[in-house]
Design an enzyme around this catalytic site. Sequence first.
Site, PDB file in Angstrom:
ATOM      1  N   ASP A  35       0.846  -1.193   0.000  1.00  0.00           N
ATOM      2  CA  ASP A  35       0.000   0.000   0.000  1.00  0.00           C
ATOM      3  C   ASP A  35       0.884   1.247   0.000  1.00  0.00           C
ATOM      4  O   ASP A  35       1.905   1.309   0.694  1.00  0.00           O
ATOM      5  CB  ASP A  35      -0.910   0.002   1.233  1.00  0.00           C
ATOM      6  CG  ASP A  35      -2.065   0.989   1.100  1.00  0.00           C
ATOM      7  OD1 ASP A  35      -3.214   0.529   0.968  1.00  0.00           O
ATOM      8  OD2 ASP A  35      -1.810   2.207   1.129  1.00  0.00           O
ATOM      9  N   ILE A  36       0.465   2.254  -0.751  1.00  0.00           N
ATOM     10  CA  ILE A  36       1.275   3.478  -0.875  1.00  0.00           C
ATOM     11  C   ILE A  36       1.275   4.287   0.425  1.00  0.00           C
ATOM     12  O   ILE A  36       2.211   5.037   0.683  1.00  0.00           O
ATOM     13  CB  ILE A  36       0.762   4.320  -2.078  1.00  0.00           C
ATOM     14  CG1 ILE A  36       1.839   5.263  -2.578  1.00  0.00           C
ATOM     15  CG2 ILE A  36      -0.528   5.070  -1.742  1.00  0.00           C
ATOM     16  CD1 ILE A  36       1.568   5.853  -3.944  1.00  0.00           C
ATOM     17  N   ASN A  94     -12.997  -3.286   2.177  1.00  0.00           N
ATOM     18  CA  ASN A  94     -13.993  -2.224   2.250  1.00  0.00           C
ATOM     19  C   ASN A  94     -14.850  -2.255   0.990  1.00  0.00           C
ATOM     20  O   ASN A  94     -14.344  -2.525  -0.100  1.00  0.00           O
ATOM     21  CB  ASN A  94     -13.300  -0.862   2.360  1.00  0.00           C
ATOM     22  CG  ASN A  94     -12.442  -0.762   3.605  1.00  0.00           C
ATOM     23  OD1 ASN A  94     -12.856  -1.152   4.684  1.00  0.00           O
ATOM     24  ND2 ASN A  94     -11.224  -0.255   3.449  1.00  0.00           N
ATOM     25  N   GLU A 102     -12.203   3.316  -1.212  1.00  0.00           N
ATOM     26  CA  GLU A 102     -11.602   4.413  -1.973  1.00  0.00           C
ATOM     27  C   GLU A 102     -11.385   4.011  -3.430  1.00  0.00           C
ATOM     28  O   GLU A 102     -11.610   4.804  -4.341  1.00  0.00           O
ATOM     29  CB  GLU A 102     -10.260   4.764  -1.315  1.00  0.00           C
ATOM     30  CG  GLU A 102      -9.464   5.871  -1.946  1.00  0.00           C
ATOM     31  CD  GLU A 102      -8.069   5.974  -1.318  1.00  0.00           C
ATOM     32  OE1 GLU A 102      -7.119   6.266  -2.067  1.00  0.00           O
ATOM     33  OE2 GLU A 102      -7.932   5.751  -0.098  1.00  0.00           O
ATOM     34  N   VAL A 103     -10.947   2.791  -3.643  1.00  0.00           N
ATOM     35  CA  VAL A 103     -10.631   2.327  -4.997  1.00  0.00           C
ATOM     36  C   VAL A 103     -11.640   1.241  -5.387  1.00  0.00           C
ATOM     37  O   VAL A 103     -11.703   0.185  -4.747  1.00  0.00           O
ATOM     38  CB  VAL A 103      -9.189   1.760  -5.063  1.00  0.00           C
ATOM     39  CG1 VAL A 103      -8.886   1.299  -6.489  1.00  0.00           C
ATOM     40  CG2 VAL A 103      -8.176   2.811  -4.609  1.00  0.00           C
ATOM     41  N   HIS A 107     -10.265  -5.541  -3.529  1.00  0.00           N
ATOM     42  CA  HIS A 107      -8.960  -5.806  -2.930  1.00  0.00           C
ATOM     43  C   HIS A 107      -9.145  -6.155  -1.471  1.00  0.00           C
ATOM     44  O   HIS A 107     -10.117  -5.738  -0.841  1.00  0.00           O
ATOM     45  CB  HIS A 107      -8.030  -4.594  -3.051  1.00  0.00           C
ATOM     46  CG  HIS A 107      -8.610  -3.309  -2.527  1.00  0.00           C
ATOM     47  ND1 HIS A 107      -9.520  -2.560  -3.246  1.00  0.00           N
ATOM     48  CD2 HIS A 107      -8.421  -2.636  -1.361  1.00  0.00           C
ATOM     49  CE1 HIS A 107      -9.855  -1.485  -2.556  1.00  0.00           C
ATOM     50  NE2 HIS A 107      -9.211  -1.516  -1.391  1.00  0.00           N
ATOM     51  N   HIS A 109      -6.908  -5.828   2.176  1.00  0.00           N
ATOM     52  CA  HIS A 109      -5.740  -5.295   2.862  1.00  0.00           C
ATOM     53  C   HIS A 109      -5.255  -6.387   3.805  1.00  0.00           C
ATOM     54  O   HIS A 109      -6.051  -6.936   4.570  1.00  0.00           O
ATOM     55  CB  HIS A 109      -6.106  -4.085   3.732  1.00  0.00           C
ATOM     56  CG  HIS A 109      -6.725  -2.932   3.005  1.00  0.00           C
ATOM     57  ND1 HIS A 109      -6.064  -1.732   2.831  1.00  0.00           N
ATOM     58  CD2 HIS A 109      -7.944  -2.773   2.428  1.00  0.00           C
ATOM     59  CE1 HIS A 109      -6.861  -0.887   2.174  1.00  0.00           C
ATOM     60  NE2 HIS A 109      -8.008  -1.484   1.941  1.00  0.00           N
TER      61      HIS A 109
HETATM   62  P1  5GP Z   1      -9.842   1.204   0.184  1.00  0.00           P
HETATM   63  O1  5GP Z   1     -10.238   2.373   1.005  1.00  0.00           O
HETATM   64  O2  5GP Z   1     -10.404   1.288  -1.223  1.00  0.00           O
HETATM   65  O3  5GP Z   1     -10.149  -0.111   0.852  1.00  0.00           O
HETATM   66  O4  5GP Z   1      -8.264   1.237   0.105  1.00  0.00           O
HETATM   67  C1  5GP Z   1      -7.536   1.689  -0.986  1.00  0.00           C
HETATM   68  C2  5GP Z   1      -6.082   1.653  -0.621  1.00  0.00           C
HETATM   69  O5  5GP Z   1      -5.322   1.846  -1.787  1.00  0.00           O
HETATM   70  C3  5GP Z   1      -5.654   2.715   0.382  1.00  0.00           C
HETATM   71  O6  5GP Z   1      -5.092   2.090   1.541  1.00  0.00           O
HETATM   72  C4  5GP Z   1      -4.607   3.543  -0.374  1.00  0.00           C
HETATM   73  O7  5GP Z   1      -3.522   3.955   0.428  1.00  0.00           O
HETATM   74  C5  5GP Z   1      -4.176   2.588  -1.465  1.00  0.00           C
HETATM   75  N1  5GP Z   1      -3.756   3.246  -2.703  1.00  0.00           N
HETATM   76  C6  5GP Z   1      -4.404   4.246  -3.355  1.00  0.00           C
HETATM   77  N2  5GP Z   1      -3.738   4.591  -4.467  1.00  0.00           N
HETATM   78  C7  5GP Z   1      -2.639   3.788  -4.515  1.00  0.00           C
HETATM   79  C8  5GP Z   1      -1.566   3.677  -5.448  1.00  0.00           C
HETATM   80  O8  5GP Z   1      -1.476   4.366  -6.452  1.00  0.00           O
HETATM   81  N3  5GP Z   1      -0.621   2.721  -5.170  1.00  0.00           N
HETATM   82  C9  5GP Z   1      -0.696   1.929  -4.062  1.00  0.00           C
HETATM   83  N4  5GP Z   1       0.285   1.035  -3.896  1.00  0.00           N
HETATM   84  N5  5GP Z   1      -1.700   2.014  -3.180  1.00  0.00           N
HETATM   85  C10 5GP Z   1      -2.653   2.930  -3.397  1.00  0.00           C
END
Ligand code: 5GP
Length: 125
Positions: A35-36, A94, A102-103, A107, A109
């Site tokens: 994760d970034i 999520n 967010e994405v 996925h 985590h």
């Molecule tokens: P969500 O809230 O969708 O479950 O989590 C999305 C995750 O993707 C977040 O923890 C965020 O830090 C990670 N993320 C967003 N953009 C990028 C990216 O460009 N590269 C990587 N490696 N992680 C990302």
Amino acid sequence: MAHIYDPTNIFARILRGEIPNKTVLETANTLAFHDIHPQAPVHVLVIPKGPYVTFDHFAAKATVEELVDFHRTAAAICAMLGIASGDGYRVISNAGVNGMQEVPHYHVHILAGRPLGRLVERAVT
Ligand code: 5GP
């Protein structure tokens, strides 16, 4: 929740090689990368390569090969990173607005390396 896949999402761009990632493991159907913005000493994202939006979408529509590959890859990461036999870890997925996804590409985590607190915040009334 609609399962309409947006091919412009950031993980789709990572899968197309348009954005770099720190890969942990890649198979025919699955990609895992750091994760970034890590929330713990270990914070790895595991994504299927197919166009699935959420956990329920993937669980309902993915092929058996995709389902097995995804989970075997996650297990391999737990073994590789030494967390399968360590002090424990958490797997989170999520979905949608309430899940604060967010994405919009499915996925999980994998978080480890510190005590991770309670599963969710207590409700604010
Ligand atoms: P969500 O809230 O969708 O479950 O989590 C999305 C995750 O993707 C977040 O923890 C965020 O830090 C990670 N993320 C967003 N953009 C990028 C990216 O460009 N590269 C990587 N490696 N992680 C990302």
